[in-house]
Motif scaffolding. Sequence first.
Motif, mmCIF file in Angstrom:
data_model
loop_
_atom_site.group_PDB
_atom_site.id
_atom_site.type_symbol
_atom_site.label_atom_id
_atom_site.label_comp_id
_atom_site.label_asym_id
_atom_site.label_seq_id
_atom_site.Cartn_x
_atom_site.Cartn_y
_atom_site.Cartn_z
ATOM 1 N N ILE A 1 10.204 2.284 14.814
ATOM 2 C CA ILE A 1 11.042 1.188 14.126
ATOM 3 C C ILE A 1 10.484 -0.176 14.301
ATOM 4 C CG2 ILE A 1 13.123 0.238 13.832
ATOM 5 C CD1 ILE A 1 14.324 3.063 14.379
ATOM 6 N N ASP A 2 10.302 -0.597 15.600
ATOM 7 C CA ASP A 2 9.694 -1.971 16.107
ATOM 8 C C ASP A 2 8.386 -2.189 15.221
ATOM 9 O OD1 ASP A 2 11.903 -2.282 17.360
ATOM 10 O OD2 ASP A 2 11.031 -1.643 19.453
ATOM 11 N N GLY A 3 7.539 -1.091 15.125
ATOM 12 C CA GLY A 3 6.321 -1.375 14.455
ATOM 13 C C GLY A 3 6.482 -1.408 13.031
ATOM 14 N N GLU A 4 7.691 -0.564 12.528
ATOM 15 C CA GLU A 4 7.880 -1.183 11.036
ATOM 16 C C GLU A 4 8.451 -2.585 10.709
ATOM 17 O OE1 GLU A 4 7.292 1.346 8.626
ATOM 18 O OE2 GLU A 4 6.367 2.629 10.112
ATOM 19 N N VAL A 5 8.945 -3.180 11.810
ATOM 20 C CA VAL A 5 9.390 -4.452 11.732
ATOM 21 C C VAL A 5 7.935 -5.400 11.624
ATOM 22 C CG1 VAL A 5 10.410 -6.468 12.723
ATOM 23 C CG2 VAL A 5 11.463 -4.251 12.789
ATOM 24 N N GLU A 6 7.062 -5.095 12.391
ATOM 25 C CA GLU A 6 5.716 -5.799 12.403
ATOM 26 C C GLU A 6 4.924 -5.491 11.341
ATOM 27 O OE1 GLU A 6 4.883 -8.062 14.697
ATOM 28 O OE2 GLU A 6 6.708 -7.477 15.794
ATOM 29 N N LEU A 7 5.034 -4.300 10.763
ATOM 30 C CA LEU A 7 4.518 -3.999 9.481
ATOM 31 C C LEU A 7 4.725 -4.895 8.203
ATOM 32 C CD1 LEU A 7 3.925 -0.296 9.489
ATOM 33 C CD2 LEU A 7 2.152 -1.932 9.600
ATOM 34 N N LEU A 8 6.256 -5.141 8.286
ATOM 35 C CA LEU A 8 6.906 -6.029 7.201
ATOM 36 C C LEU A 8 6.190 -7.232 7.190
ATOM 37 C CD1 LEU A 8 10.279 -4.773 7.131
ATOM 38 C CD2 LEU A 8 8.886 -4.947 5.077
ATOM 39 N N THR A 9 5.773 -7.873 8.164
ATOM 40 C CA THR A 9 5.188 -9.394 8.247
ATOM 41 C C THR A 9 3.523 -9.029 8.347
ATOM 42 O OG1 THR A 9 5.930 -9.404 10.420
ATOM 43 C CG2 THR A 9 7.239 -10.390 8.737
ATOM 44 N N SER A 10 3.159 -8.192 8.504
ATOM 45 C CA SER A 10 1.766 -7.990 8.475
ATOM 46 C C SER A 10 0.982 -8.762 7.315
ATOM 47 C CB SER A 10 1.143 -6.598 8.518
ATOM 48 O OG SER A 10 1.438 -5.993 7.266
ATOM 49 N N ASP A 11 -0.191 -9.030 7.617
ATOM 50 C CA ASP A 11 -1.082 -9.893 6.692
ATOM 51 C C ASP A 11 -1.269 -9.165 5.484
ATOM 52 O OD1 ASP A 11 -1.396 -11.905 8.559
ATOM 53 O OD2 ASP A 11 -3.464 -11.555 9.436
ATOM 54 N N ALA A 12 -1.744 -7.728 5.709
ATOM 55 C CA ALA A 12 -1.990 -6.839 4.376
ATOM 56 C C ALA A 12 -0.702 -7.318 3.498
ATOM 57 C CB ALA A 12 -2.160 -5.439 4.645
ATOM 58 N N VAL A 13 0.612 -6.971 4.139
ATOM 59 C CA VAL A 13 1.725 -6.834 3.049
ATOM 60 C C VAL A 13 1.748 -8.474 2.660
ATOM 61 C CG1 VAL A 13 4.121 -6.747 2.926
ATOM 62 C CG2 VAL A 13 2.889 -5.343 4.244
ATOM 63 N N LEU A 14 1.695 -9.578 3.200
ATOM 64 C CA LEU A 14 1.989 -10.997 2.845
ATOM 65 C C LEU A 14 0.964 -11.047 1.903
ATOM 66 C CD1 LEU A 14 3.096 -12.736 6.000
ATOM 67 C CD2 LEU A 14 4.398 -11.703 4.373
ATOM 68 N N LEU A 15 -0.237 -10.960 2.083
ATOM 69 C CA LEU A 15 -1.583 -11.089 1.130
ATOM 70 C C LEU A 15 -1.082 -10.684 -0.207
ATOM 71 C CD1 LEU A 15 -4.483 -11.166 3.451
ATOM 72 C CD2 LEU A 15 -3.662 -13.168 2.132
ATOM 73 N N GLN A 16 -0.589 -9.340 -0.161
ATOM 74 C CA GLN A 16 -0.315 -8.830 -1.444
ATOM 75 C C GLN A 16 0.791 -9.473 -2.172
ATOM 76 O OE1 GLN A 16 -2.060 -6.089 -2.676
ATOM 77 N NE2 GLN A 16 -1.035 -6.512 -4.566
ATOM 78 N N LEU A 17 1.846 -10.048 -1.340
ATOM 79 C CA LEU A 17 3.035 -10.766 -1.872
ATOM 80 C C LEU A 17 2.376 -12.088 -2.553
ATOM 81 C CD1 LEU A 17 6.033 -11.053 -2.327
ATOM 82 C CD2 LEU A 17 6.125 -12.189 -0.034
ATOM 83 N N ILE A 18 1.546 -12.643 -1.868
ATOM 84 C CA ILE A 18 0.906 -14.113 -2.430
ATOM 85 C C ILE A 18 0.237 -13.454 -3.610
ATOM 86 C CG2 ILE A 18 -0.861 -15.619 -1.840
ATOM 87 C CD1 ILE A 18 0.117 -15.436 1.139
ATOM 88 N N ARG A 19 -0.601 -12.676 -3.751
ATOM 89 C CA ARG A 19 -1.220 -12.277 -5.047
ATOM 90 C C ARG A 19 -0.091 -11.939 -6.189
ATOM 91 N NH1 ARG A 19 -5.203 -10.015 -1.324
ATOM 92 N NH2 ARG A 19 -3.992 -8.076 -1.204
ATOM 93 N N ASP A 20 0.678 -11.029 -5.837
ATOM 94 C CA ASP A 20 1.503 -10.615 -6.829
ATOM 95 C C ASP A 20 2.495 -11.693 -7.594
ATOM 96 O OD1 ASP A 20 0.646 -8.223 -6.589
ATOM 97 O OD2 ASP A 20 2.319 -7.529 -5.581
ATOM 98 N N LYS A 21 2.897 -12.609 -6.408
ATOM 99 C CA LYS A 21 3.905 -13.714 -6.963
ATOM 100 C C LYS A 21 3.184 -15.036 -7.161
ATOM 101 C CE LYS A 21 7.362 -11.040 -7.181
ATOM 102 N NZ LYS A 21 7.851 -10.794 -8.546
ATOM 103 N N GLY A 22 1.809 -15.184 -6.875
ATOM 104 C CA GLY A 22 1.216 -16.570 -7.123
ATOM 105 C C GLY A 22 1.857 -17.381 -6.319
ATOM 106 N N LEU A 23 1.931 -17.199 -4.961
ATOM 107 C CA LEU A 23 2.425 -17.960 -4.076
ATOM 108 C C LEU A 23 1.550 -19.178 -3.528
ATOM 109 C CD1 LEU A 23 4.618 -15.993 -1.968
ATOM 110 C CD2 LEU A 23 5.335 -17.105 -3.935
ATOM 111 N N ALA A 24 0.405 -19.170 -3.837
ATOM 112 C CA ALA A 24 -0.581 -20.118 -3.347
ATOM 113 C C ALA A 24 -0.420 -21.495 -4.093
ATOM 114 C CB ALA A 24 -2.005 -20.108 -3.861
#
Length: 242
Positions: A76-99
């Motif tokens: 579970i602690d690992g899942e918490v880290e995965l939620l803020t991992s670079d892979a997840v955040l980069l995908q969020l930036i691409r999907d939502k155009g957060l740049a």
Amino acid sequence: MDDSEIDLAAIWGTLRRQYRIIVLTIIVGVLIAAIQIFRATPIYETSALVQYVQDTDVFVDNPGQVYNTSALDYKIDGEVELLTSDAVLLQLIRDKGLASNADVGVSVGRLDRIKMLFGMEPPPPPTGEQLISALVSGVRGIFTIERVGFSYLIRVSATSSDPAETADMVNSLIDIYIRQQVANKVQRTLAARDILAQRLEDARQQLDGLQQKSDNYLSEFIAGYVEQTGREDLGALNDNAT
């Protein structure tokens, strides 16, 4: 009069003489506070809960290993880290155009702006890697992700100046995380299928080999028995069986 005594009349006289300055100071302070209040950008927070569901691994010989409490806590602690991992955040930036988002986008700092106003040389532009790193850090700073006590729940919270955008970012982050987790589980399932298929093929080959050895042994035994006893009928039966 004793110097240790307080002269209220003198204090009152001082206040009366300086009352204009005192009143003006209070008015200026109230006006500055009011301006700051009206200029302040409201910050909204949105939270959502994600429940962690333990997988049942059919390839584990000891089922107790799957439900080990300490192992679950680490997962579970690992899942918490995965939620803020670079892979997840980069995908969020691409999907939502957060740049280009003002809350997380890369911009010139206040100190650099002041330097530019005085005609000083602007700072060198950041490299592509620095831009991506700063953008990911900015997006990560919006979120607060933590485990809820000792439960299997993970709270995902985000803050932003736009309430609708904040809720959308929380939902999008969770959606990306779930999609990536499902994709990983599908890959593990396919890998397990291939391993199981290979093991079944190895077992089939071993059984075929044992069957062939058994048939050869039986044929040799009957042939030897026929040679010793002259029972040609057993030899014919053996020929028909093979």
